[in-house]
Scaffold this active site. Structure first.
Site, mmCIF file in Angstrom:
data_model
loop_
_atom_site.group_PDB
_atom_site.id
_atom_site.type_symbol
_atom_site.label_atom_id
_atom_site.label_comp_id
_atom_site.label_asym_id
_atom_site.label_seq_id
_atom_site.Cartn_x
_atom_site.Cartn_y
_atom_site.Cartn_z
ATOM 1 N N ASP A 67 10.166 -21.973 -61.206
ATOM 2 C CA ASP A 67 10.861 -22.345 -62.431
ATOM 3 C C ASP A 67 9.929 -22.643 -63.600
ATOM 4 O OD1 ASP A 67 12.891 -24.294 -64.140
ATOM 5 O OD2 ASP A 67 13.744 -22.530 -63.184
ATOM 6 N N ALA A 96 14.732 -16.688 -65.457
ATOM 7 C CA ALA A 96 14.146 -17.743 -66.288
ATOM 8 C C ALA A 96 14.233 -17.354 -67.755
ATOM 9 C CB ALA A 96 12.693 -17.975 -65.889
ATOM 10 N N THR A 115 21.794 -10.596 -71.103
ATOM 11 C CA THR A 115 23.028 -11.079 -71.711
ATOM 12 C C THR A 115 23.743 -9.984 -72.511
ATOM 13 O OG1 THR A 115 23.832 -12.559 -73.467
ATOM 14 C CG2 THR A 115 21.567 -11.875 -73.631
ATOM 15 N N ASP A 116 25.034 -10.145 -72.673
ATOM 16 C CA ASP A 116 25.781 -9.197 -73.514
ATOM 17 C C ASP A 116 25.467 -9.393 -75.002
ATOM 18 O OD1 ASP A 116 27.081 -11.633 -73.903
ATOM 19 O OD2 ASP A 116 29.103 -10.867 -73.543
ATOM 20 N N SER A 158 19.299 -13.722 -79.058
ATOM 21 C CA SER A 158 19.620 -12.375 -78.572
ATOM 22 C C SER A 158 18.504 -11.391 -78.903
ATOM 23 C CB SER A 158 20.977 -11.909 -79.101
ATOM 24 O OG SER A 158 21.075 -12.027 -80.485
ATOM 25 N N SER A 163 15.353 -12.116 -78.772
ATOM 26 C CA SER A 163 14.315 -12.299 -77.742
ATOM 27 C C SER A 163 14.741 -11.652 -76.423
ATOM 28 C CB SER A 163 13.980 -13.787 -77.548
ATOM 29 O OG SER A 163 15.062 -14.465 -76.935
ATOM 30 N N LYS A 164 16.026 -11.738 -76.084
ATOM 31 C CA LYS A 164 16.491 -11.099 -74.841
ATOM 32 C C LYS A 164 16.470 -9.578 -74.986
ATOM 33 C CE LYS A 164 17.858 -12.670 -71.446
ATOM 34 N NZ LYS A 164 17.138 -13.094 -70.208
ATOM 35 N N LYS A 198 26.258 -26.510 -73.928
ATOM 36 C CA LYS A 198 27.080 -25.310 -74.060
ATOM 37 C C LYS A 198 28.549 -25.720 -74.162
ATOM 38 C CE LYS A 198 23.632 -22.427 -73.519
ATOM 39 N NZ LYS A 198 23.490 -21.414 -72.533
ATOM 40 N N ARG A 246 28.143 -22.168 -87.046
ATOM 41 C CA ARG A 246 26.785 -21.770 -86.651
ATOM 42 C C ARG A 246 26.313 -20.662 -87.601
ATOM 43 N NH1 ARG A 246 26.650 -19.495 -80.689
ATOM 44 N NH2 ARG A 246 26.104 -21.621 -80.093
ATOM 45 N N HIS A 255 27.006 -16.693 -86.888
ATOM 46 C CA HIS A 255 27.840 -16.807 -85.680
ATOM 47 C C HIS A 255 28.517 -15.474 -85.314
ATOM 48 C CE1 HIS A 255 30.873 -19.718 -83.565
ATOM 49 N NE2 HIS A 255 30.337 -18.845 -82.731
HETATM 50 P P1 TYD Z 1 27.878 -21.347 -76.349
HETATM 51 O O1 TYD Z 1 28.376 -22.058 -75.135
HETATM 52 O O2 TYD Z 1 26.727 -21.945 -77.112
HETATM 53 O O3 TYD Z 1 27.566 -19.842 -75.917
HETATM 54 P P2 TYD Z 1 27.193 -18.528 -76.831
HETATM 55 O O4 TYD Z 1 26.905 -18.963 -78.231
HETATM 56 O O5 TYD Z 1 25.984 -17.991 -76.142
HETATM 57 O O6 TYD Z 1 28.394 -17.625 -76.731
HETATM 58 O O7 TYD Z 1 29.086 -21.200 -77.379
HETATM 59 C C1 TYD Z 1 30.278 -20.538 -77.023
HETATM 60 C C2 TYD Z 1 31.138 -20.472 -78.267
HETATM 61 O O8 TYD Z 1 31.541 -21.791 -78.632
HETATM 62 C C3 TYD Z 1 30.396 -19.920 -79.479
HETATM 63 O O9 TYD Z 1 31.312 -19.119 -80.231
HETATM 64 C C4 TYD Z 1 30.005 -21.152 -80.263
HETATM 65 C C5 TYD Z 1 31.119 -22.132 -79.947
HETATM 66 N N1 TYD Z 1 30.736 -23.571 -79.921
HETATM 67 C C6 TYD Z 1 31.501 -24.502 -80.639
HETATM 68 O O10 TYD Z 1 32.484 -24.155 -81.332
HETATM 69 N N2 TYD Z 1 31.137 -25.826 -80.566
HETATM 70 C C7 TYD Z 1 30.057 -26.251 -79.827
HETATM 71 O O11 TYD Z 1 29.763 -27.464 -79.826
HETATM 72 C C8 TYD Z 1 29.300 -25.264 -79.079
HETATM 73 C C9 TYD Z 1 28.114 -25.684 -78.267
HETATM 74 C C10 TYD Z 1 29.688 -23.948 -79.164
#
Ligand code: TYD
Length: 320
Positions: free
Chosen positions: A34, A52, A100-101, A127, A129-130, A165, A257, A260
């Site tokens: 790890d 990892a 990842t997708d 994404s 970096s992946k 997450k 975000r 996003h």
């Molecule tokens: P996330 O679990 O960070 O996975 P990813 O961005 O890799 O898909 O986020 C899942 C979705 O949820 C993404 O659209 C962002 C949203 N999200 C929120 O709305 N609030 C939060 O606090 C988080 C962490 C994510």
């Protein structure tokens, strides 16, 4: 004796893959690494399953370099180690890169899905970096004939998921009556897969996939964030004996975000048709199991959200 190196085996998906391989294949030696060090001299690995990675998009926005170091340089280090150790003895060995997708970018048309040939279009530092690591894996296959296989999976959920997450964060906040931060309007769509079904897919692809091929893994289970959060609130209200609608009052819309991605959705037909995999857990079953796990593992949650752990985690970032 088969002898497999699994990287990232202490992480969320990796821990489920290690559990599965140790139980299913008692005659195979599993080495879990790890933090990247070169163990290839010590063990004559017949396979590598490389999980990892730094995986949280929001962290990649605040610290992109950490993602370059772990996801790109870490993968190239491991590729080099395998190439050197296996040179001229590649037959029967396999380097499996778990991805990842998100490398495919975002979808707008509701009838469109990511397939293995979809053009790469990464849009976040994570994404990117992946995607870069995927390109290196394919380059090593083409240039050095390293026996590789790649899979690109949709969003996972389940026990042991770090509460930064969406799903574990919401469960933890509902439990503690804290605000539930929904980014933007909550309209973004993700395709959710139970983590043990991902571990099963990795098992099938590791053993039956074809060298040089890519397999998309997905749950055929698309949810708008806001609908998913409402569903979780209802399950939690029931489990915690609260009146229906209580937890939903915690929903708080926050600034979106940056960059996003709107929608991710996988078409897993290749994996289903060629290798016979399909998800075994419905979303309702999977979410219920997940909520029950978190409610009975408050000690784990307290541990990973404690000052000590956070200090360690943030410290790792601060040193980069
Ligand atoms: P996330 O679990 O960070 O996975 P990813 O961005 O890799 O898909 O986020 C899942 C979705 O949820 C993404 O659209 C962002 C949203 N999200 C929120 O709305 N609030 C939060 O606090 C988080 C962490 C994510």
């Amino acid at each position: 004796m088969p002898n497999i190196l699994i990287t990232g085996g202490a992480g969320f998906i990796g821990s489920h893959v290690v559990r599965r391989f140790v139980t299913q294949y008692p005659d195979t030696q599993i080495v879990n690494l790890d933090a990247l060090t070169n163990l290839f001299n010590q063990y004559d690995f017949t396979g590598v399953i490389h999980l990892a990675a730094e995986s949280h998009v929001d962290r990649s926005i605040s610290d992109p370099m950490a993602f370059v170091v772990t996801n790109v340089i870490g993968t190239v280090n491991l590729l080099n180690a395998a190439r050197t150790a296996w040179k001229g003895r590649e037959a029967g060995r396999r380097f499996y890169h778990v991805s990842t997708d998100e490398v495919y970018g975002e979808l707008h048309d509701p009838n469109e899905f990511f397939v293995e040939t979809t053009k790469y279009d990464p849009r976040s530092p994570y994404s990117a970096s992946k995607a870069s690591s995927d390109h290196f894996v394919r380059a090593y296959h083409n240039t050095y004939k390293l026996p590789v296989v790649i899979s690109n999976c949709s969003n996972n959920y389940g026990p042991n998921h770090f509460p930064e997450k969406l799903i574990p964060l919401m469960i933890n906040n509902i439990r503690h009556n804290k605000p539930l931060p929904v980014y933007g309007k909550g309209e973004n769509v993700r395709d959710w897969l139970y983590v043990e079904d991902h571990a099963r897919a990795i098992d099938v692809i590791y053993h039956q996939g074809i060298n040089g091929e890519t397999y998309n893994i997905g749950g055929c289970n698309e949810w708008k964030n806001i609908d998913l959060v409402h569903l979780l609130c209802n399950i939690m209200d029931e489990k915690l004996g609260r009146d229906t609608g209580t937890s939903a009052q915690l929903i708080t819309y926050v600034t979106d975000r940056a960059g996003h991605d709107l929608r991710y959705a996988i078409d897993p037909a290749k994996l289903m048709n060629n290798l016979g995999w399909k998800p075994s857990v419905t979303f309702e079953e999977g979410l219920t199991k997940t909520v029950e796990w978190y409610l009975t593992h408050q000690d784990w949650l307290d541990d990973v959200t404690s000052g000590h752990y956070q200090h360690y985690y943030e410290g790792m970032y601060a040193t980069r």
